[in-house]
Write an enzyme that holds these catalytic residues in place. Structure first.
Site, PDB file in Angstrom:
ATOM      1  N   ARG A  42       0.856  -1.189   0.000  1.00  0.00           N
ATOM      2  CA  ARG A  42       0.000   0.000   0.000  1.00  0.00           C
ATOM      3  C   ARG A  42       0.893   1.239   0.000  1.00  0.00           C
ATOM      4  O   ARG A  42       1.882   1.298   0.731  1.00  0.00           O
ATOM      5  CB  ARG A  42      -0.885   0.008   1.242  1.00  0.00           C
ATOM      6  CG  ARG A  42      -1.961   1.077   1.206  1.00  0.00           C
ATOM      7  CD  ARG A  42      -2.752   1.120   2.503  1.00  0.00           C
ATOM      8  NE  ARG A  42      -2.108   1.970   3.487  1.00  0.00           N
ATOM      9  CZ  ARG A  42      -2.725   2.522   4.538  1.00  0.00           C
ATOM     10  NH1 ARG A  42      -4.011   2.296   4.735  1.00  0.00           N
ATOM     11  NH2 ARG A  42      -2.084   3.275   5.403  1.00  0.00           N
ATOM     12  N   TYR A  93      -2.990  11.321   6.618  1.00  0.00           N
ATOM     13  CA  TYR A  93      -3.225   9.984   7.137  1.00  0.00           C
ATOM     14  C   TYR A  93      -2.323   8.961   6.444  1.00  0.00           C
ATOM     15  O   TYR A  93      -2.184   8.975   5.226  1.00  0.00           O
ATOM     16  CB  TYR A  93      -4.689   9.581   6.910  1.00  0.00           C
ATOM     17  CG  TYR A  93      -4.850   8.087   6.888  1.00  0.00           C
ATOM     18  CD1 TYR A  93      -4.875   7.380   8.079  1.00  0.00           C
ATOM     19  CD2 TYR A  93      -4.874   7.383   5.692  1.00  0.00           C
ATOM     20  CE1 TYR A  93      -4.944   5.999   8.072  1.00  0.00           C
ATOM     21  CE2 TYR A  93      -4.955   6.002   5.674  1.00  0.00           C
ATOM     22  CZ  TYR A  93      -4.989   5.321   6.868  1.00  0.00           C
ATOM     23  OH  TYR A  93      -5.040   3.963   6.865  1.00  0.00           O
ATOM     24  N   ASP A 110      -5.178   3.830  -0.136  1.00  0.00           N
ATOM     25  CA  ASP A 110      -6.338   4.058   0.735  1.00  0.00           C
ATOM     26  C   ASP A 110      -6.771   5.524   0.632  1.00  0.00           C
ATOM     27  O   ASP A 110      -6.025   6.421   1.013  1.00  0.00           O
ATOM     28  CB  ASP A 110      -5.936   3.717   2.181  1.00  0.00           C
ATOM     29  CG  ASP A 110      -7.131   3.654   3.125  1.00  0.00           C
ATOM     30  OD1 ASP A 110      -8.232   4.083   2.720  1.00  0.00           O
ATOM     31  OD2 ASP A 110      -6.955   3.175   4.264  1.00  0.00           O
ATOM     32  N   HIS A 127      -9.325   6.715   2.248  1.00  0.00           N
ATOM     33  CA  HIS A 127      -9.800   7.029   3.600  1.00  0.00           C
ATOM     34  C   HIS A 127     -11.039   7.928   3.629  1.00  0.00           C
ATOM     35  O   HIS A 127     -11.095   8.896   4.387  1.00  0.00           O
ATOM     36  CB  HIS A 127      -8.662   7.626   4.444  1.00  0.00           C
ATOM     37  CG  HIS A 127      -8.499   6.934   5.758  1.00  0.00           C
ATOM     38  ND1 HIS A 127      -8.722   7.541   6.965  1.00  0.00           N
ATOM     39  CD2 HIS A 127      -8.167   5.667   6.042  1.00  0.00           C
ATOM     40  CE1 HIS A 127      -8.514   6.676   7.933  1.00  0.00           C
ATOM     41  NE2 HIS A 127      -8.177   5.526   7.404  1.00  0.00           N
ATOM     42  N   GLU A 170      -8.947   1.943  -2.026  1.00  0.00           N
ATOM     43  CA  GLU A 170      -9.746   1.648  -0.826  1.00  0.00           C
ATOM     44  C   GLU A 170     -10.517   2.881  -0.347  1.00  0.00           C
ATOM     45  O   GLU A 170      -9.988   3.999  -0.403  1.00  0.00           O
ATOM     46  CB  GLU A 170      -8.776   1.173   0.259  1.00  0.00           C
ATOM     47  CG  GLU A 170      -9.418   0.950   1.607  1.00  0.00           C
ATOM     48  CD  GLU A 170      -8.395   0.581   2.672  1.00  0.00           C
ATOM     49  OE1 GLU A 170      -7.246   0.245   2.330  1.00  0.00           O
ATOM     50  OE2 GLU A 170      -8.749   0.634   3.854  1.00  0.00           O
ATOM     51  N   GLU A 210     -14.015  -1.069   6.015  1.00  0.00           N
ATOM     52  CA  GLU A 210     -13.385  -1.256   7.332  1.00  0.00           C
ATOM     53  C   GLU A 210     -14.197  -0.621   8.458  1.00  0.00           C
ATOM     54  O   GLU A 210     -14.054  -1.015   9.605  1.00  0.00           O
ATOM     55  CB  GLU A 210     -11.945  -0.727   7.336  1.00  0.00           C
ATOM     56  CG  GLU A 210     -11.841   0.788   7.265  1.00  0.00           C
ATOM     57  CD  GLU A 210     -10.394   1.280   7.196  1.00  0.00           C
ATOM     58  OE1 GLU A 210      -9.588   0.675   6.489  1.00  0.00           O
ATOM     59  OE2 GLU A 210     -10.096   2.277   7.868  1.00  0.00           O
ATOM     60  N   ARG A 255     -13.772  -5.134   2.873  1.00  0.00           N
ATOM     61  CA  ARG A 255     -12.710  -4.748   3.803  1.00  0.00           C
ATOM     62  C   ARG A 255     -13.086  -4.949   5.269  1.00  0.00           C
ATOM     63  O   ARG A 255     -12.416  -4.407   6.161  1.00  0.00           O
ATOM     64  CB  ARG A 255     -12.376  -3.260   3.588  1.00  0.00           C
ATOM     65  CG  ARG A 255     -11.575  -2.977   2.363  1.00  0.00           C
ATOM     66  CD  ARG A 255     -10.138  -3.365   2.546  1.00  0.00           C
ATOM     67  NE  ARG A 255      -9.436  -2.483   3.461  1.00  0.00           N
ATOM     68  CZ  ARG A 255      -8.479  -2.874   4.291  1.00  0.00           C
ATOM     69  NH1 ARG A 255      -8.125  -4.139   4.361  1.00  0.00           N
ATOM     70  NH2 ARG A 255      -7.870  -2.002   5.066  1.00  0.00           N
ATOM     71  N   GLU A 302      -4.601  -7.475   4.883  1.00  0.00           N
ATOM     72  CA  GLU A 302      -3.776  -6.353   5.341  1.00  0.00           C
ATOM     73  C   GLU A 302      -2.955  -6.810   6.552  1.00  0.00           C
ATOM     74  O   GLU A 302      -3.461  -7.495   7.437  1.00  0.00           O
ATOM     75  CB  GLU A 302      -4.678  -5.183   5.743  1.00  0.00           C
ATOM     76  CG  GLU A 302      -3.914  -3.940   6.170  1.00  0.00           C
ATOM     77  CD  GLU A 302      -4.850  -2.794   6.580  1.00  0.00           C
ATOM     78  OE1 GLU A 302      -5.961  -3.074   7.081  1.00  0.00           O
ATOM     79  OE2 GLU A 302      -4.478  -1.631   6.381  1.00  0.00           O
ATOM     80  N   TRP A 311     -11.793  12.111   7.745  1.00  0.00           N
ATOM     81  CA  TRP A 311     -10.391  11.865   8.044  1.00  0.00           C
ATOM     82  C   TRP A 311      -9.913  10.593   7.383  1.00  0.00           C
ATOM     83  O   TRP A 311     -10.617   9.618   7.370  1.00  0.00           O
ATOM     84  CB  TRP A 311     -10.199  11.749   9.572  1.00  0.00           C
ATOM     85  CG  TRP A 311      -8.864  11.242   9.898  1.00  0.00           C
ATOM     86  CD1 TRP A 311      -7.684  11.934   9.845  1.00  0.00           C
ATOM     87  CD2 TRP A 311      -8.527   9.912  10.282  1.00  0.00           C
ATOM     88  NE1 TRP A 311      -6.646  11.116  10.190  1.00  0.00           N
ATOM     89  CE2 TRP A 311      -7.130   9.874  10.450  1.00  0.00           C
ATOM     90  CE3 TRP A 311      -9.266   8.743  10.492  1.00  0.00           C
ATOM     91  CZ2 TRP A 311      -6.451   8.705  10.818  1.00  0.00           C
ATOM     92  CZ3 TRP A 311      -8.608   7.587  10.871  1.00  0.00           C
ATOM     93  CH2 TRP A 311      -7.209   7.572  11.037  1.00  0.00           C
TER      94      TRP A 311
END
Ligand code: EZ4
Ligand code: CO
Length: 409
Positions: A147, A159, A217, A219, A243, A269, A290, A346, A409
């Protein structure tokens, strides 16, 4: 085989973890992970105050019934606190059942469908040389899928990017949760990010060649039209997945992204039940699920979710950051090994103190994880050591735009 005791252990070796330990009247023990990053004590209280009293005296063998009882009798459905608590009970009972059978859990789930579990690691850098270094370092550790997160010019903190190389510059560990009384404030500018990121992937591809599987990602920070544009612009760099491109609570929004890009999408996630994935899976709006065993109701619920996804050729990409404890990680690995529609796992490696508290049989070799062959899930908790590492207040950071508006975030 009745449940005799159930103890909630909150400890903080390298970060906070919530662990449930169930003991049966015939002396078997099982562990479950209920860690909810930044809201750990809510999960601990839900277990201690509302779930543990219901468990004592129950037949430890009836896992499905216990799951349905905890889910339905609570009346209030879904939600991360409820679902981590149910997950902890569920995994602890699977651990006990597998120990009673004298088998590693994956054998009870149907046996191994592969010899090893492909894992991806997290590389990051503030600039390209630092990023390339980090990718090489992960390759040396054995990772064959990586990643990639980088800083964005003009944004101070992003992040997934290590603030600075730690431990002599060899490891770019990134722990989003900070031990502090207030969350750290970060800044964000989606326009700058969208202009910058394709140049990063172009540079990484030309440095590392076409074969290295790369992930990214987003996010939850983009709108659907921004995500559509990014997916399209990243197509030449052949990502394994993009992601959390949008917040995705609005599942229909993903239709728009899908209409514009063939970059594979991974989402989930922050979700915690099969219902949160219903539209995403039925309409084939994602390629990878995820969800985490820890946050999505344990092995029992994840198995159903991933079996549902399998009907649509959607694969697993189980969440495995360091805020999933080694107990949650081990549970994920048994599932990864057993299911047919495994995609990738992951793997952010835990610190030494965490590994001392949670003794594990799982291993990482040549880019592949394996849960090991000890009976159960293969993790034991050193409760004496855990008791010497009490909870510390910690929060995830959050974002503000240039004008002060709070952003995802
Ligand atoms: O920010 O688990 O893909 N992994 C991630 C994680 C999450 C943390 C939040 O607790 O996005 O690092
Ligand atoms: Co993520």
């Amino acid at each position: 085989m009745k449940i005799a005791t159930a103890d909630v252990v909150v400890c903080s070796p390298d970060r906070n973890f919530v662990t449930l330990k169930i003991t049966t009247d015939d002396g078997l023990t099982g562990l479950g992970d209920a860690t909810l990053n930044g809201r750990e004590l809510a999960a601990a209280s839900y277990l201690r105050d509302h779930v543990v009293p219901l468990l004592i005296g129950r037949d430890a063998r009836n896992i499905e019934d216990t799951w349905q009882f905890l889910y339905r009798s609570a009346y209030w459905r879904r939600g991360p606190v409820t679902m981590v608590a149910i997950a902890a009970v569920d995994v602890a009972l699977w651990d006990i059942k597998a120990k009673a059978a004298g088998m590693p859990l994956y054998q009870l789930l149907g046996g191994a469908s592969r010899t090893g579990i492909r894992a991806y690691g997290h590389a990051s850098g503030r600039d390209l040389p630092e990023l390339f270094d980090s990718i090489r370092r992960h390759q040396e550790l054995g990772f064959r899928s990586i990643r990639v997160q980088t800083s964005v010019p003009g944004i101070k903190a992003v992040y997934g990017v290590a603030a600075q190389p730690s431990a002599g510059g060899t490891r770019y560990d990134y722990e989003p949760a900070q031990r502090a009384p207030l969350p750290a404030e970060e800044d964000w500018d989606t326009g700058a990010y969208l202009r910058h990121l394709p140049t990063v992937f172009e540079a990484v591809r030309s440095e590392f060649g076409p074969d290295l599987p790369l992930l990214h990602d987003g996010h939850h920070r983009m709108t659907p039209i921004q995500a559509a544009r990014l997916g399209k612009e990243l197509e030449p760099y052949d990502l394994f997945w993009l992601e959390d491109c949008t917040p995705a609570e609005n599942q229909e929004a993903l239709r728009l992204v899908r209409q514009h890009t063939t970059t594979p999408l991974a989402i989930g996630e922050v979700f915690n039940t099969v219902w949160d994935f219903q539209t995403l899976i039925r309409e084939q709006l994602i390629d990878y699920v995820r969800a985490a065993v820890t946050h999505t109701g344990g092995i029992t619920a994840m198995r159903k979710l991933l079996d549902y996804a399998a009907q649509y050729q959607i694969k697993s990409g189980i969440h495995g950051p360091t805020d999933i404890s080694p107990v949650g990680m081990a549970a994920a690995l048994h599932l990864d090994l057993a299911i047919h529609n495994f995609g990738i796992q992951e793997y952010m490696q835990h610190g030494e103190r965490t590994n001392d508290v949670f003794r594990q049989s799982f291993r990482f070799e040549d880019g592949y994880l394996h849960p090991g062959d000890e009976p159960g899930i293969g993790v034991e908790l050193d409760t004496d050591l855990a008791d010497r590492m009490p909870y510390q207040q910690a929060y995830l950071p959050y974002n503000r735009l240039g004008d002060g508006t709070v952003h995802d975030w």
